[in-house]
Design a protein around this motif. Sequence first.
Motif, mmCIF file in Angstrom:
data_model
loop_
_atom_site.group_PDB
_atom_site.id
_atom_site.type_symbol
_atom_site.label_atom_id
_atom_site.label_comp_id
_atom_site.label_asym_id
_atom_site.label_seq_id
_atom_site.Cartn_x
_atom_site.Cartn_y
_atom_site.Cartn_z
ATOM 1 N N HIS A 43 4.315 1.715 -8.714
ATOM 2 C CA HIS A 43 4.190 0.401 -9.352
ATOM 3 C C HIS A 43 3.288 -0.512 -8.542
ATOM 4 O O HIS A 43 2.870 -0.174 -7.439
ATOM 5 C CB HIS A 43 5.556 -0.232 -9.615
ATOM 6 N N ASP B 281 3.734 -3.470 -1.571
ATOM 7 C CA ASP B 281 4.346 -2.549 -0.601
ATOM 8 C C ASP B 281 4.279 -1.102 -1.097
ATOM 9 O O ASP B 281 4.635 -0.175 -0.376
ATOM 10 C CB ASP B 281 5.779 -2.967 -0.222
ATOM 11 N N HIS B 282 3.768 -0.905 -2.318
ATOM 12 C CA HIS B 282 3.581 0.451 -2.854
ATOM 13 C C HIS B 282 2.116 0.770 -3.162
ATOM 14 O O HIS B 282 1.749 1.930 -3.271
ATOM 15 C CB HIS B 282 4.441 0.634 -4.110
ATOM 16 N N ASP C 187 10.719 1.995 -6.687
ATOM 17 C CA ASP C 187 11.778 0.987 -6.805
ATOM 18 C C ASP C 187 12.292 1.084 -8.236
ATOM 19 O O ASP C 187 11.489 1.146 -9.168
ATOM 20 C CB ASP C 187 11.222 -0.420 -6.563
ATOM 21 N N HIS D 17 16.234 -4.285 -8.332
ATOM 22 C CA HIS D 17 16.543 -3.009 -7.673
ATOM 23 C C HIS D 17 17.953 -2.586 -8.075
ATOM 24 O O HIS D 17 18.806 -3.425 -8.354
ATOM 25 C CB HIS D 17 16.545 -3.172 -6.145
ATOM 26 N N HIS E 77 12.778 3.492 1.915
ATOM 27 C CA HIS E 77 12.799 2.124 1.402
ATOM 28 C C HIS E 77 14.174 1.471 1.548
ATOM 29 O O HIS E 77 14.771 1.003 0.579
ATOM 30 C CB HIS E 77 12.369 2.148 -0.077
HETATM 31 ZN ZN LIG Z 1 9.291 -1.835 -2.830
#
Ligand SMILES: [Zn+2]
Length: 422
Positions: free
Chosen positions: A58, A62-63, A161, A366, A389
């Motif tokens: 996504h 952070d990805h 996530d 999440h 993660h």
């Molecule tokens: Zn994340």
Amino acid sequence: MKVKLLGAAQEVGRSGILVELEDGKKILLDYGVSLEGEEPQFPLPVKPREINLVAVSHAHLDHSGAVPLLYISGSPQLLMTPLTLSLSDLLIRDFLKLSKYYVPYEYAEVEKAMDNAILKGYNEEYDIDGITIRLSDAGHIPGSSMISIDTGSYTILYTGDYALHDTCLLRMGSKSEFSRADLIITESTYAEYDHPPRDWVEREFINTVREVVESGGTVLIPSFAVGRAQEILCVLAKYDFPHRVYVDGMARAANDLILEDAYLLRDPGLFEKAVDMARKIRDWNDRKKAVEEPSVIISPAGMLHGGPSEWYMEKIMEAEKNAVVFVSFAIPQTPARQVLETGVFASPTKKGNVKARIEWFDFSAHSGRSELIESIMISKNSAKFLLVHGEPEAEKTMAKHVEENGRMAIAPSLGEEVEIKM
Ligand SMILES: [Zn+2]
Ligand SMILES: [Zn+2]
């Protein structure tokens, strides 16, 4: 097969998971940047030429934020959903533009990465020499996916996530994926906590925001541009919020991109209504007017770290009638966290006690503890779980959940390469 964590090993941020199959094929799952603390942190390096495929779950940085690094000296194939492409392009360019620190790639690499993208919708298959890759809905942000790799003899699921609860914006992630996989590489962010019931959070939030605006105050909602800003807009629309709502910063552009793929949302009509009822802030004149008005202002940065929200905060913090309402997990070492913990706001140009009301609501996208446990319980009895993660304590707790349910848990450390017999 082997798995090496280039990031997101007992930490949240800079995800990067290198999977090496028995035939030597290498697949990189996510390549992100960590924005915790002052300077951005990148994942461990990898030789782009040796990678057969990069799959991005996504658009969150952070990805996705380190993906352009792979295109300085290589041009691996890049797989993601069309919306992940457009949203990550938006976020990465903004990151490059706003970063106060050196970023080791340039716009040319962003372009090259996007040119190498292979776009697949949910449940479409992509084949590389007999290996089938498939993306499925992760229910985390628009366009977010879980990634499954079917080698013919076993299946790997990378969750990215994900959420197993509906939100106003999205339907929950695709649960059935968990019962098909032999190795599940899973996020562990909230292994220790359950989120409060969603409709309760929504009602408390609406009551608070109405109270402030109806007493003549301005509500600042610092929000991430992609995902959370749209969720908050949908909540306001769902409850027919009767007062003025403004949207500023990159959330405006993100809204436009998400509208193009609105069929992916839980209720496209609600999102269209939400975008219609919000006014776009176009310039400084609009901004100055908005802070003087009893209204709701949704603006990045979510952590009050730059972006228009920093300026709004300086303007609204001194009047008791106003409120700052946080709607995301407060990342340590950010101004948002400091406001929540100490009631003091510090920006490069201002520091002082916040007299405005300070609130926080859990709108997490999440999976909470129960959802993570459910994912274990519906998996195959023989499934193995590789944990990523999550903070060290969260991963420890997640490992306990996995083992209590009779499955095997592995929580590798950064740079560690683990061999897994399938
Ligand atoms: Zn994340
Ligand atoms: Zn995310």
